[in-house]
Design an enzyme around this catalytic site. Structure first.
Site, mmCIF file in Angstrom:
data_model
loop_
_atom_site.group_PDB
_atom_site.id
_atom_site.type_symbol
_atom_site.label_atom_id
_atom_site.label_comp_id
_atom_site.label_asym_id
_atom_site.label_seq_id
_atom_site.Cartn_x
_atom_site.Cartn_y
_atom_site.Cartn_z
ATOM 1 N N GLN A 247 -6.547 -3.346 -1.530
ATOM 2 C CA GLN A 247 -7.223 -4.662 -1.259
ATOM 3 C C GLN A 247 -6.626 -5.822 -2.126
ATOM 4 O OE1 GLN A 247 -11.212 -3.455 -2.351
ATOM 5 N NE2 GLN A 247 -10.368 -2.813 -4.401
ATOM 6 N N ASP B 281 -16.848 -2.441 -10.264
ATOM 7 C CA ASP B 281 -17.236 -3.710 -11.218
ATOM 8 C C ASP B 281 -18.268 -3.234 -12.343
ATOM 9 O OD1 ASP B 281 -19.899 -3.513 -10.130
ATOM 10 O OD2 ASP B 281 -19.359 -4.921 -8.665
ATOM 11 N N GLU C 225 -14.760 5.593 -7.957
ATOM 12 C CA GLU C 225 -14.158 4.310 -7.209
ATOM 13 C C GLU C 225 -12.696 4.238 -6.875
ATOM 14 O OE1 GLU C 225 -13.009 0.706 -6.040
ATOM 15 O OE2 GLU C 225 -15.003 0.901 -6.644
ATOM 16 N N ASP D 97 -11.064 9.129 -3.320
ATOM 17 C CA ASP D 97 -11.710 8.544 -2.180
ATOM 18 C C ASP D 97 -13.222 9.479 -2.070
ATOM 19 O OD1 ASP D 97 -12.060 7.818 0.877
ATOM 20 O OD2 ASP D 97 -12.173 9.912 1.015
ATOM 21 N N ALA D 98 -14.345 8.897 -1.916
ATOM 22 C CA ALA D 98 -15.394 9.309 -2.195
ATOM 23 C C ALA D 98 -15.676 10.340 -1.195
ATOM 24 C CB ALA D 98 -16.791 8.067 -1.991
ATOM 25 N N ASP E 180 -22.682 1.986 -3.325
ATOM 26 C CA ASP E 180 -22.380 0.704 -3.555
ATOM 27 C C ASP E 180 -21.233 0.364 -2.880
ATOM 28 O OD1 ASP E 180 -22.821 -1.914 -4.085
ATOM 29 O OD2 ASP E 180 -22.368 -1.886 -5.830
#
Length: 535
Positions: A271, A325, A345, A379-380, A397
């Protein structure tokens, strides 16, 4: 001698030569022409990838953008190949002009798109799309002309060397090798090191370099050599000026887009990360989408974390999916019973940034440096499949389901994995977009959670930067108002919690909602329809 006349006599038709013999006697002009195939294939793929990456950064939904860009580009290349049949004279001169056009237009395309996107008034997405696809079609058509012209030049000027099968074999081999090299280098080296604007300009210069060595190879046969030389020089000058001003252009364009001073910007493998600061505070953007504003992020994160954590009673082991974050982790650390937090994450650039940049560390109160925290960059979905650990609370989240890659994290398959990792008395909570702007999207999440046998408790909170925002609690037992909350909260209170569970008529649950599955990605389609109305 005319430009298109052969330089050697034809070989006897019954005397084919093998490829190794051809290569061993290849002259320098032949080698340079074959090398040009490698270069123009690399350049053509870079322009295609740059257009797709830009579209995903500026328009969102990377899967849709890359799919449509690639499809349009391949169609244009096919059109260019078909049009090449009408070029029969002055092949070298046409090839030289073509390389200059591809180099200048393709090289400047990322810079031009950034500039136009920044100058357009907010909401003028259609005008940007028209320009984007017009440039893609123009560049694709020009790139489609290149290989047929190279093959015909090789056959016409060096035809004693090649049987047709050998010519096609050699040209396509170099073409595919160039594409492979760029496909690997683009995400790993080029964009991280040069950025999209400089990458486009650099490969534009390579296209112009092909024109320059074509000019040198055929200098004795070109009718207007001086004019071609001037055109090459001007093209190089334009692209070099672009390279020199690339940083200023990128900064100006992004400043206009975000409307504030940019503190940090970086393109990771996943990203575009931008952190801005203005009079109102600090903001984080991922791929151009706002993730938080420092002036009201506490509302979002308190609402995300505390209804689940406080209702569980005494959480010891907590899993956070997304949330690189560290703001959710900050809220979790308010509970003294917590022994270990696992943060999964995908993007390591996020966790590194928010654990090293002083301003961001101040916002998350150094939560990512806590001894109770274990950070996993993975990767979750895949990580949950491989790790059987159970948790008292799971905080989910993720960014909104704006594309299929994110949509899979809101499917029934994913929530079944959540169920497998949740203790009997545990709670999971899912950020679930706006129930006011996108009610069908929000209630599709609720519907999908219920489809796997979990109890869904929807609620919402007002976050000024986002408006009304929705969350869904998932558990095996009903949610009840907790007896206590941690000290120091600025938004969530025991008296105010019941109000978050009430939905007025304009956010009521619609009828006839689908379950979001990997096979249908119904949520992504709902999300696109509802949020698309705002543009």
């Amino acid at each position: 001698m005319s430009q298109d006349s052969p330089t050697h006599a034809l070989p006897p038709p019954d005397a084919p030569e093998d490829l190794e013999a051809v290569a061993s006697r290849a002259s320098l002009p032949e080698v340079l022409l074959l090398a040009s195939v490698f270069v123009i294939a690399a350049c053509g793929l870079v322009y295609e990838l740059a257009a797709g990456a830009l579209a995903s950064y500026l328009l969102g939904d990377s899967v849709l953008q890359f799919s449509t860009i690639i499809g349009s580009y391949l169609f244009a290349m096919g059109l260019g190949s078909w049009l090449s049949r009408f070029i029969d004279r002055q092949l070298v001169a046409h090839f030289l002009r073509l390389e200059l056009l591809v180099g200048v237009i393709g090289g400047l395309m990322p810079a031009a798109l950034f500039t136009v996107h920044s100058l357009l008034p907010p909401g003028q997405v259609m005008a940007f799309r028209v320009l984007l696809y017009a440039l893609v079609l123009v560049v694709g058509t020009l790139v489609g002309l290149e290989i047929p012209l190279v093959m015909r030049i090789l056959k016409r000027h060096f035809r004693q060397r090649y049987a047709l099968k050998e010519l096609v074999s050699q040209v396509l081999t170099f073409d595919y090798l160039g594409a492979l090299l760029v496909a690997l280098a683009f995400p790993l080296v080029l964009v991280p090191q040069l950025g999209l604007v400089r990458t486009g300009l650099f490969f534009g210069l390579l296209n112009v370099a092909v024109a320059v060595w074509a000019l040198w190879i055929f200098r004795a046969r070109l009718r207007a050599w001086r004019s071609h030389a001037v055109a090459c020089g001007l093209s190089v000058l334009v692209l070099l000026i672009g390279m020199a001003g690339a940083d200023h252009l990128s900064t100006w364009a992004e400043d206009r887009f975000y409307g504030e001073h940019i503190l940090f910007k970086e393109s990771s493998d996943y990203q575009r990360i931008v952190v801005t600061q203005g009079q109102g505070g600090t903001r984080l953007f991922l791929n151009g989408n706002l993730q938080f504003h420092s002036r009201d992020e506490y509302r979002y994160h308190e609402a995300l974390v505390h209804p689940a954590m406080a209702a569980q009673g005494a959480p010891r082991h907590v899993l956070v999916l997304g949330g690189g974050d560290g703001m959710a982790v900050r809220e979790i650390l308010r509970y003294p019973t917590v022994e270990q937090i696992t943060l999964v994450e995908l993007d390591p650039h996020m966790t590194t940034l928010f654990s090293t940049m002083p301003l961001l560390r101040q916002l998350n109160q150094d939560a990512l440096l806590s001894r109770k925290l274990r950070i996993v960059n993975a990767d979750a979905f895949g990580w949950l499949e491989q790790h059987p650990t159970m948790y008292d609370v799971i905080i989910i989240d993720f960014p909104d389901p704006s594309n299929f890659a994110l949509g899979k994290l809101y499917t029934a398959s994913f929530y079944k994995l959540i169920d497998l990792h949740l203790n009997a008395s545990g709670f999971a909570v899912i950020q679930s977009t706006s129930p006011l702007v996108a009610p069908r999207s929000f209630w599709t999440v609720v519907n999908t959670v219920e489809s796997v046998g979990l109890t869904a408790t929807p609620y919402h909170a007002h976050v000024p930067s986002f408006g009304e925002w929705g969350y869904v609690l998932a558990s095996r037992r009903p949610w009840v108002t907790p007896r206590s909350l941690p000290d120091g909260l600025r938004f969530i209170s025991l008296d105010g919690l019941p109000a978050l569970m009430n939905f007025p008529p304009d956010m009521a649950r619609p009828e006839h909602l689908e379950v979001n599955r990997l096979s249908n990605q119904a949520l992504v389609h709902e999300f696109e329809r509802e949020w698309g109305k705002l543009h």
